[in-house]
Write an enzyme that holds these catalytic residues in place. Sequence first.
Site, PDB file in Angstrom:
ATOM      1  N   ASP A   1      -1.486  -1.267  -5.441  1.00 41.63           N
ATOM      2  CA  ASP A   1      -1.536  -2.557  -6.139  1.00 41.63           C
ATOM      3  C   ASP A   1      -0.216  -3.324  -6.008  1.00 41.63           C
ATOM      4  OD1 ASP A   1      -2.716  -4.536  -7.676  1.00 41.63           O
ATOM      5  OD2 ASP A   1      -2.184  -3.611  -9.589  1.00 41.63           O
TER       6      ASP A   1
ATOM      7  N   ARG B   1      -0.986 -14.757  -0.481  1.00 45.13           N
ATOM      8  CA  ARG B   1      -1.366 -13.406  -0.898  1.00 45.13           C
ATOM      9  C   ARG B   1      -1.790 -12.533   0.292  1.00 45.13           C
ATOM     10  NH1 ARG B   1      -2.310 -12.426  -6.251  1.00 45.13           N
ATOM     11  NH2 ARG B   1      -3.862 -10.891  -5.609  1.00 45.13           N
TER      12      ARG B   1
ATOM     13  N   HIS C   1      -0.950  -8.652   1.594  1.00 44.50           N
ATOM     14  CA  HIS C   1      -1.891  -7.582   1.977  1.00 44.50           C
ATOM     15  C   HIS C   1      -1.551  -7.052   3.372  1.00 44.50           C
ATOM     16  CE1 HIS C   1      -4.176  -8.272  -1.564  1.00 44.50           C
ATOM     17  NE2 HIS C   1      -4.622  -9.460  -1.211  1.00 44.50           N
TER      18      HIS C   1
ATOM     19  N   GLU D   1     -14.978  -5.079  -7.921  1.00 46.27           N
ATOM     20  CA  GLU D   1     -14.644  -6.346  -8.594  1.00 46.27           C
ATOM     21  C   GLU D   1     -13.843  -7.290  -7.701  1.00 46.27           C
ATOM     22  OE1 GLU D   1     -16.128  -3.618 -11.069  1.00 46.27           O
ATOM     23  OE2 GLU D   1     -14.155  -3.222 -10.271  1.00 46.27           O
TER      24      GLU D   1
ATOM     25  N   LEU E   1      -5.208  16.209   7.886  1.00 49.54           N
ATOM     26  CA  LEU E   1      -5.317  15.459   6.632  1.00 49.54           C
ATOM     27  C   LEU E   1      -6.726  14.900   6.427  1.00 49.54           C
ATOM     28  CD1 LEU E   1      -3.706  14.095   4.243  1.00 49.54           C
ATOM     29  CD2 LEU E   1      -3.510  12.096   5.743  1.00 49.54           C
TER      30      LEU E   1
ATOM     31  N   GLU F   1      -3.161  14.147 -12.845  1.00 49.83           N
ATOM     32  CA  GLU F   1      -1.888  13.661 -13.362  1.00 49.83           C
ATOM     33  C   GLU F   1      -1.731  12.220 -12.859  1.00 49.83           C
ATOM     34  OE1 GLU F   1       0.366  15.376 -15.214  1.00 49.83           O
ATOM     35  OE2 GLU F   1      -1.078  17.023 -15.319  1.00 49.83           O
TER      36      GLU F   1
HETATM   37  C1  IPE Z   1      -7.139  -2.240  -8.188  1.00 48.16           C
HETATM   38  O1  IPE Z   1      -6.274  -3.321  -8.231  1.00 48.16           O
HETATM   39  C2  IPE Z   1      -7.911  -2.229  -6.920  1.00 48.16           C
HETATM   40  C3  IPE Z   1      -7.149  -1.918  -5.706  1.00 48.16           C
HETATM   41  C4  IPE Z   1      -5.885  -1.619  -5.638  1.00 48.16           C
HETATM   42  C5  IPE Z   1      -7.899  -1.939  -4.487  1.00 48.16           C
HETATM   43  P1  IPE Z   1      -6.674  -4.693  -8.939  1.00 48.16           P
HETATM   44  O2  IPE Z   1      -5.514  -5.613  -8.735  1.00 48.16           O
HETATM   45  O3  IPE Z   1      -7.977  -5.160  -8.424  1.00 48.16           O
HETATM   46  O4  IPE Z   1      -6.835  -4.273 -10.460  1.00 48.16           O
HETATM   47  P2  IPE Z   1      -6.689  -5.138 -11.782  1.00 48.16           P
HETATM   48  O5  IPE Z   1      -7.565  -6.332 -11.614  1.00 48.16           O
HETATM   49  O6  IPE Z   1      -5.254  -5.516 -11.889  1.00 48.16           O
HETATM   50  O7  IPE Z   1      -7.103  -4.219 -12.882  1.00 48.16           O
HETATM   51  C1  IPE Z   2      -3.777  -4.808  -4.354  1.00 49.97           C
HETATM   52  O1  IPE Z   2      -2.910  -5.893  -4.502  1.00 49.97           O
HETATM   53  C2  IPE Z   2      -4.729  -4.966  -3.191  1.00 49.97           C
HETATM   54  C3  IPE Z   2      -6.111  -5.231  -3.591  1.00 49.97           C
HETATM   55  C4  IPE Z   2      -6.554  -5.272  -4.819  1.00 49.97           C
HETATM   56  C5  IPE Z   2      -7.047  -5.491  -2.539  1.00 49.97           C
HETATM   57  P1  IPE Z   2      -3.292  -7.137  -5.399  1.00 49.97           P
HETATM   58  O2  IPE Z   2      -3.867  -8.175  -4.512  1.00 49.97           O
HETATM   59  O3  IPE Z   2      -4.130  -6.755  -6.539  1.00 49.97           O
HETATM   60  O4  IPE Z   2      -1.862  -7.614  -5.871  1.00 49.97           O
HETATM   61  P2  IPE Z   2      -1.516  -8.182  -7.312  1.00 49.97           P
HETATM   62  O5  IPE Z   2      -1.901  -7.121  -8.296  1.00 49.97           O
HETATM   63  O6  IPE Z   2      -2.296  -9.435  -7.490  1.00 49.97           O
HETATM   64  O7  IPE Z   2      -0.051  -8.396  -7.250  1.00 49.97           O
HETATM   65 MG    MG Z   3      -3.712  -6.207  -8.441  1.00 46.24          MG
END
Ligand code: IPE
Ligand code: IPE
Ligand code: MG
Length: 244
Positions: free
Chosen positions: A11, A24, A28, A58, A122, A198
């Site tokens: 995340d 964004r 990624h 989601e 792995l 954990e």
């Molecule tokens: C969780 O991150 C999903 C992934 C890392 C793929 P999100 O960014 O979607 O989660 P929330 O919305 O902050 O809970």
């Molecule tokens: C995680 O990074 C990747 C996916 C959920 C696909 P985010 O895109 O959720 O990054 P933040 O949480 O908005 O910073």
């Molecule tokens: Mg996120």
Amino acid sequence: MNTLHVGIIMDGNGRWAEARGLNRVAGHSRGARRVSDIVSAAPGLGITHLTLYAFSTENWQRPLAEVNGLMRLFRNYILGRMESLRAHDVRVRFIGMRHRVPVHLRQLMEMLEERTRNCRGLNLTIALDYGGRDELSRAVRGLAERVAEGALAPEAIGEEALASALDTRDLPDPDFIIRTSGECRVSNFLLWQATYAEYEFLKIAWPDFTAETLAGSVKGYHRRQRRFGQIGGAAPAARAVAEN
Ligand code: IPE
Ligand code: IPE
Ligand code: MG
């Protein structure tokens, strides 16, 4: 053989990019580069199973440009890493729904699974269009269908039967789950499987997560005492005898 299953909620890509004035998807893209480093480093740290949360059920609700950017990155990752993953003996599996994923990506996912089917190094699992609640619902529906067909008795449904109906049926439960970006929540990741996992929540964003970060986290994991609802230390029976 002892297994060590590490799950990572990758995340923070979006915030990492926004903090640098980038879009964004650029975040990624930087995050995707990290995946290769982590996959390479994992076996040397004793990790036998690595499960990466790439896209949740989601995440489809994000802006179309971001979703499309992510799908393109998944496709590029598979195309770019297919041979190297096989050469490094990495067995790749995908968990999650598949029918919503663009057909060209779905075909690549199937190809990668097929090409690495006999790899014995792995075990890399990528959670894509994955949600724990969706996985559980599909598993329960599958069991209910078998009951309706008369192929399964309701009394035969217990923890084992349910676990074998999940996408993760061939994997051990995760031992250790790491989430980057500072959020302390599970966001629908491995809800059933993580019962005794954990957790570690790190403040850094996924694009800043390196092999060294992973090594430090795994070291910390080994210092923890897991008790699984028991009391730890000496075996409970021995302790009972000693106290009487
Ligand atoms: C969780 O991150 C999903 C992934 C890392 C793929 P999100 O960014 O979607 O989660 P929330 O919305 O902050 O809970
Ligand atoms: C995680 O990074 C990747 C996916 C959920 C696909 P985010 O895109 O959720 O990054 P933040 O949480 O908005 O910073
Ligand atoms: Mg996120």
